[in-house]
Design a protein around this motif. Structure first.
Motif, mmCIF file in Angstrom:
data_model
loop_
_atom_site.group_PDB
_atom_site.id
_atom_site.type_symbol
_atom_site.label_atom_id
_atom_site.label_comp_id
_atom_site.label_asym_id
_atom_site.label_seq_id
_atom_site.Cartn_x
_atom_site.Cartn_y
_atom_site.Cartn_z
ATOM 1 N N ALA A 122 0.800 -1.247 0.000
ATOM 2 C CA ALA A 122 0.000 0.000 0.000
ATOM 3 C C ALA A 122 0.825 1.286 0.000
ATOM 4 N N GLY A 123 2.151 1.178 0.013
ATOM 5 C CA GLY A 123 2.987 2.379 -0.071
ATOM 6 C C GLY A 123 2.619 3.393 0.999
ATOM 7 N N ASN A 124 2.594 4.648 0.612
ATOM 8 C CA ASN A 124 2.301 5.701 1.590
ATOM 9 C C ASN A 124 0.843 5.721 2.027
ATOM 10 N N ALA A 125 0.007 4.947 1.350
ATOM 11 C CA ALA A 125 -1.410 4.903 1.739
ATOM 12 C C ALA A 125 -1.666 3.824 2.801
ATOM 13 N N PHE A 126 -0.626 3.173 3.260
ATOM 14 C CA PHE A 126 -0.779 2.068 4.221
ATOM 15 C C PHE A 126 -1.522 2.507 5.486
ATOM 16 N N ASP A 127 -2.542 1.741 5.855
ATOM 17 C CA ASP A 127 -3.211 1.982 7.142
ATOM 18 C C ASP A 127 -3.254 0.678 7.937
ATOM 19 N N PHE A 128 -3.390 0.813 9.240
ATOM 20 C CA PHE A 128 -3.359 -0.372 10.109
ATOM 21 C C PHE A 128 -4.041 -0.020 11.433
ATOM 22 N N TYR A 129 -4.430 -1.079 12.180
ATOM 23 C CA TYR A 129 -5.032 -0.867 13.502
ATOM 24 C C TYR A 129 -3.913 -0.729 14.531
ATOM 25 N N ASP A 130 -3.872 0.396 15.215
ATOM 26 C CA ASP A 130 -2.796 0.634 16.183
ATOM 27 C C ASP A 130 -3.061 -0.143 17.479
ATOM 28 N N ASP A 131 -2.220 0.028 18.490
ATOM 29 C CA ASP A 131 -2.329 -0.771 19.718
ATOM 30 C C ASP A 131 -3.677 -0.614 20.405
ATOM 31 N N GLY B 243 -6.409 -0.295 18.790
ATOM 32 C CA GLY B 243 -7.450 -0.847 17.907
ATOM 33 C C GLY B 243 -8.102 0.213 17.024
ATOM 34 N N ILE B 244 -7.398 1.319 16.830
ATOM 35 C CA ILE B 244 -7.934 2.400 15.988
ATOM 36 C C ILE B 244 -7.219 2.375 14.637
ATOM 37 N N LEU B 245 -8.005 2.473 13.556
ATOM 38 C CA LEU B 245 -7.427 2.461 12.206
ATOM 39 C C LEU B 245 -6.728 3.794 11.953
ATOM 40 N N VAL B 246 -5.415 3.731 11.705
ATOM 41 C CA VAL B 246 -4.643 4.960 11.478
ATOM 42 C C VAL B 246 -3.852 4.835 10.178
ATOM 43 N N HIS B 247 -3.475 5.984 9.629
ATOM 44 C CA HIS B 247 -2.665 6.030 8.408
ATOM 45 C C HIS B 247 -1.217 6.249 8.840
ATOM 46 N N ALA C 268 -14.505 10.002 -1.041
ATOM 47 C CA ALA C 268 -14.897 8.857 -0.219
ATOM 48 C C ALA C 268 -13.649 8.182 0.332
ATOM 49 N N MET C 269 -13.843 7.419 1.399
ATOM 50 C CA MET C 269 -12.729 6.641 1.961
ATOM 51 C C MET C 269 -13.035 5.161 1.766
ATOM 52 N N PRO C 270 -11.999 4.343 1.491
ATOM 53 C CA PRO C 270 -12.239 2.900 1.371
ATOM 54 C C PRO C 270 -12.878 2.390 2.671
ATOM 55 N N LEU C 271 -14.012 1.700 2.533
ATOM 56 C CA LEU C 271 -14.817 1.357 3.715
ATOM 57 C C LEU C 271 -14.013 0.592 4.768
ATOM 58 N N HIS C 272 -13.179 -0.323 4.330
ATOM 59 C CA HIS C 272 -12.384 -1.105 5.287
ATOM 60 C C HIS C 272 -10.918 -0.699 5.286
ATOM 61 N N GLY C 273 -10.642 0.470 4.744
ATOM 62 C CA GLY C 273 -9.280 0.982 4.767
ATOM 63 C C GLY C 273 -8.535 0.719 3.467
ATOM 64 N N TYR C 274 -7.402 1.427 3.319
ATOM 65 C CA TYR C 274 -6.602 1.315 2.090
ATOM 66 C C TYR C 274 -5.920 -0.053 1.980
ATOM 67 N N THR C 275 -5.370 -0.526 3.087
ATOM 68 C CA THR C 275 -4.581 -1.764 2.994
ATOM 69 C C THR C 275 -5.457 -2.919 2.529
ATOM 70 N N ARG C 276 -6.688 -2.974 3.037
ATOM 71 C CA ARG C 276 -7.610 -4.033 2.611
ATOM 72 C C ARG C 276 -7.877 -3.921 1.102
ATOM 73 N N MET C 277 -8.005 -2.697 0.613
ATOM 74 C CA MET C 277 -8.213 -2.500 -0.827
ATOM 75 C C MET C 277 -7.001 -3.028 -1.616
ATOM 76 N N PHE D 197 -7.907 10.537 13.394
ATOM 77 C CA PHE D 197 -8.264 9.514 12.401
ATOM 78 C C PHE D 197 -9.722 9.067 12.445
ATOM 79 N N LYS D 198 -10.327 9.052 13.622
ATOM 80 C CA LYS D 198 -11.715 8.569 13.696
ATOM 81 C C LYS D 198 -12.642 9.370 12.778
ATOM 82 N N ASP D 199 -12.322 10.649 12.589
ATOM 83 C CA ASP D 199 -13.143 11.483 11.698
ATOM 84 C C ASP D 199 -13.077 10.990 10.267
ATOM 85 N N LEU D 200 -11.886 10.549 9.870
ATOM 86 C CA LEU D 200 -11.689 10.130 8.482
ATOM 87 C C LEU D 200 -12.344 8.778 8.219
#
Ligand code: FAD
Ligand code: UDP
Length: 388
Positions: A38-47, A49-53, A189-198, A282-285
């Motif tokens: 996912a390069g610079n668009a990589f997102d993940f769940y932090d410690d 449990g919040i999805l962050v970029h 729009a934002m990818p519903l389940h995040g960029y990495t999943r896409m 991030f929660k806003d995004l």
């Protein structure tokens, strides 16, 4: 033997991997020096449990129906229109500058029409619009330029706006309406389940193999391939033979706070009073509900990963020298923000990758489906990689 070796699993590399595998039945190896796709668009769940970029806020917006439809094959979307506030003179005001920004900042009650007239009265006349300073002062005058743009730009780029191409600050419009959206594109729009999943779904094709933690130089003499798609820095590819292309970097300070909300906007810009440029919540995004909140501060810096090509005439000229070299290599395709040294948004990189695929198709037609061909595992031995 691979049909394609693709360096980089960001938008440029992943779109092209998917295209050549799906449409050409090609066998593809994607390598990335990072430990994720996912390069610079990589997102993940932090410690928490919040999805962050990981690499700062990535907000998807485009006017291209083609790009939006293409990505929609790999993700559902969450409608999201981005809004930003700027911290100026002790207040949080809408950014881009609009009628409410002017009224709040100066305690006025101007109509949109009056704001238009006001901005015209304070704008400076410029014979030509060449630099990032010209763009702003010719629209909103010196005072607003200094409050909102000058120091933010100095921090972000380590350069005065007068030293940067007009295109940089021209990314941010000035409005006389009350529209406070950061973007006005047709699709936001934002990818519903995040960029990495896409990206997972883009790269899931059985003909695509992905190797992480793998630099191009680790494999270039070990793997056999027909065509190379390179999405890393173009100057690195040519061993900096004409000198280094300058890039601006960032340090990200990720934090989690034990409170529902940290700030009153998804992003707050700090043009003046801090070393960081902006804070993102991030929660806003993502729309995620969580009792805690995760944020990131961005500190621009000179050294570090190459995030931003620096739009200046001398850099464009240096890039042209590398591009002339690149053009002599018919089996190497340079795509993406680093390989074409362009300050591109995600959608522009996707569009560029789709265009590149159309060109590749002309010179390298699809292979016929071969049912006897299975994708062998890649064996990493002590000497490198053997492609079966
Ligand atoms: P990258 O995403 O950089 O991918 C290139 C990949 O190649 C990387 O993973 C890298 O590790 C790998 N690589 C490089 N060299 C090598 C090598 N030699 N060997 C192996 N691997 C290598 N765009 C938007 O549309 N909206 C936004 O809100 C937005 N926000 C952004 C915020 C920040 C802080 C930044 C830095 C960028 C933002 N962008 C945004 C731009 C967006 O990140 C890019 O347009 C997009 O990610 C570029 O994709 P790419 O594939 O060209 O490059
Ligand atoms: N900019 C600024 N003040 C702001 C926002 C942006 O001076 O509050 C300038 C700055 O030079 C920045 C450029 O406009 O680099 C483009 O802003 P954008 O938000 O598009 O930057 P990005 O999200 O790409 O970092």
């Amino acid at each position: 033997m691979f049909d394609y070796l693709i360096v980089g699993a960001g938008f440029a590399g992943s779109v092209l991997a998917e295209r050549v595998a799906s449409e050409q039945n090609a066998r593809v190896l994607v390598v990335d020096s990072r430990n994720h796709i996912a390069g610079n668009a990589f997102d993940f769940y932090d410690d928490a449990g919040i999805l962050v970029h990981k690499y700062g806020p990535h907000i998807f917006h485009t006017n291209s129906e083609k790009v939006f439809q293409y990505l929609s094959r790999f993700t559902a979307w969450r409608p999201y229109e981005h809004r930003v506030k700027a911290s100026v003179d002790g207040q949080l005001v809408p950014m881009p500058i609009n009628a409410d920004t002017i009224n709040k900042l100066y305690g006025l009650r101007l109509t949109c029409h009056e704001v238009d007239a006001y901005l015209t009265s304070i704008a400076e006349t410029r014979d030509s619009i060449t630099t990032s300073e010209d763009v702003v002062v010719s629209r909103v005058g010196r005072e607003l330029y200094e409050k909102f743009f000058r120091n933010y730009t100095r921090k972000q780029w380590g350069l005065d706006p007068s030293e940067l191409d007009a295109a940089v600050t021209a990314r941010v419009p000035v409005r006389t309406s009350r529209d406070d959206r950061y973007f006005t594109d047709k699709f936001q729009a934002m990818p519903l389940h995040g960029y990495t999943r896409m990206f997972d779904r883009m790269l899931a094709h059985p003909k695509i193999s992905v190797m992480l933690n793998t630099h191009y130089k680790d494999v270039k003499n070990e793997v056999r391939f027909r065509e190379l798609i390179f999405t890393g820095p173009v100057d690195e590819y040519f061993d900096y033979c004409y000198g280094k292309l300058p890039y601006r970097s960032l340090r990200f300070d990720h934090q989690t706070h034990d409170q529902d909300r940290y700030q009153t906007a998804p992003v707050v810009n700090y043009p003046n009073e801090h070393a960081y440029t902006r804070i993102t919540e991030f929660k806003d995004l993502t729309g995620q509900k969580h009792r805690k909140t995760s944020i990131v501060f961005e500190y621009p810096c000179a050294d570090g990963a190459p995030y931003y090509p620096i739009p200046q005439p001398q850099n464009a000229a240096l890039y042209q020298r590398y591009k002339a070299l690149a053009d002599t290599l018919p089996h190497v395709h340079f795509v993406g923000r680093l390989a074409t040294y362009k300050y591109y948004n995600m959608d522009q990189v996707v569009a560029q990758a789709l265009r590149t695929f159309e060109k590749i198709k002309e010179t390298s037609p699809a292979k016929a489906e071969r049912h006897d061909e299975t994708v062998e595992p890649i064996v990493l031995n002590g000497h490198g990689i053997e492609a079966a």
